[in-house]
Design a protein around this motif. Structure first.
Motif: not given
Ligand code: SF4
Length: 290
Positions: A11-15, A101-106, A168-171, A196-201
């Motif tokens: 789990y990441c913070h967005g989830v 919506t995840c803050s990183d997507v916003i 996209q954040t999750t590539l 790309i979000c920190r969690a994905t990286q």
């Molecule tokens: Fe999680 Fe990243 Fe998707 Fe946000 S953008 S829900 S932090 S994987």
């Protein structure tokens, strides 16, 4: 077997935030109709659990179309975000809105909106059919050009002198860097915004690093989950080790493990911890002939 539990995983913070918001909504509105517009996060175990809290799923590749199947009550927008048109339509229908919506997507939505307002055309690297690009592209209809592979870049015909490239954040970190490079070879003036979000990286870098010390890697996650599938991809392509995606422990095939000593385990950002724990426990208890 020797099991390397790769960290960070799961789990990441967005989830976490999206699940918390959905459960809080169910708690505050018991018995009232509550609908999630698409999978809140891309894991069926999570959505099954939410349905036990009274939250129904309306699944549709197109959020606006899906919305027409929500007659009343509360609609929850998923962690992947929705376009302004979806929000407007939901409000016009008289629905009560909960935006998970995840803050990183916003951040990406705001970036694209701002760039378009300043006269830019935006090349957006993303996956066709995934809800996140659909939502982001809706911030500036006609100004965002979705590219998924190098051939799409070759076919671009953007006339604007002001061009930006984002994603996209999750590539995959590495694929995206190559795609950004390709866009800038074609449009040298393009400004790059890697989203790309920190969690994905962090999960990808840890998985590739761990692959060096393992014979194979098992990724626990749903086939729907972009970030889970990218973990498999980066282990195979950059860690140069076999990698397999499993939804649950039941998907593990013993032939993958034959002759192997050490297995790495990681999981996507939307995978419940319990599922990963079951995989680790199973593998640790395995005693295969050498
Ligand atoms: Fe999680 Fe990243 Fe998707 Fe946000 S953008 S829900 S932090 S994987």
């Amino acid at each position: 077997m020797d099991v390397l539990k790769i960290t960070p995983r799961g789990y990441c913070h967005g989830v976490v935030e999206a699940i918390r918001a959905a459960k809080q909504t169910a708690k505050e509105r018991p018995g009232a109709p509550i609908t999630m517009l698409g999978y809140l996060v891309h894991n069926t175990h999570v959505t099954d659990e939410l349905s036990r809290h009274g939250i129904e799923l309306v699944d549709s590749d197109n959020r606006l179309e899906g919305l027409e199947r929500v007659p009343e009550g509360t609609v929850i927008f998923t962690a992947h975000g929705v376009s302004p048109a979806v929000k407007e339509r939901a409000a016009a229908k008289g629905l009560s809105l909960v935006d998970a919506t995840c803050s990183d997507v916003i951040v990406t939505h705001e970036l694209v909106k701002d760039l378009a307002e300043r006269g830019y055309d935006i090349v957006y690297i993303g996956r066709r059919g995934h809800p996140e690009p659909e939502g982001v592209m809706g911030e500036a209809p006609g100004r965002v050009h979705l590219v998924q592979d190098p051939q799409d870049v070759d076919q671009l015909e953007v006339k604007n002198e002001r061009i930006a490239v984002t994603c996209q954040t999750t590539l995959s970190i590495w694929d995206t860097a190559a795609m950004i490079k390709r866009v800038r070879e074609k449009y040298p003036q393009a400004e790059a915004y890697n989203e790309i979000c920190r969690a994905t990286q962090d999960r990808q870098e840890a998985a590739v690093e761990a692959a060096r010390e393992c014979d194979l890697v098992i990724v626990v996650g749903s086939d729907r989950s972009s970030n889970s599938r990218r973990l498999v991809q980066v282990v195979q392509e950059l860690g140069h080790k076999p990698a397999y995606l499993v939804d649950t422990v039941k998907d593990i095939k013993l032939e993958w493990l034959s002759g192997k000593k050490r297995v790495g385990v990681t999981s996507g950002a939307s995978t419940p911890t319990q599922l990963t724990r079951e995989v680790v426990t199973y593998l640790e208890a395995l005693d295969l002939p050498a």
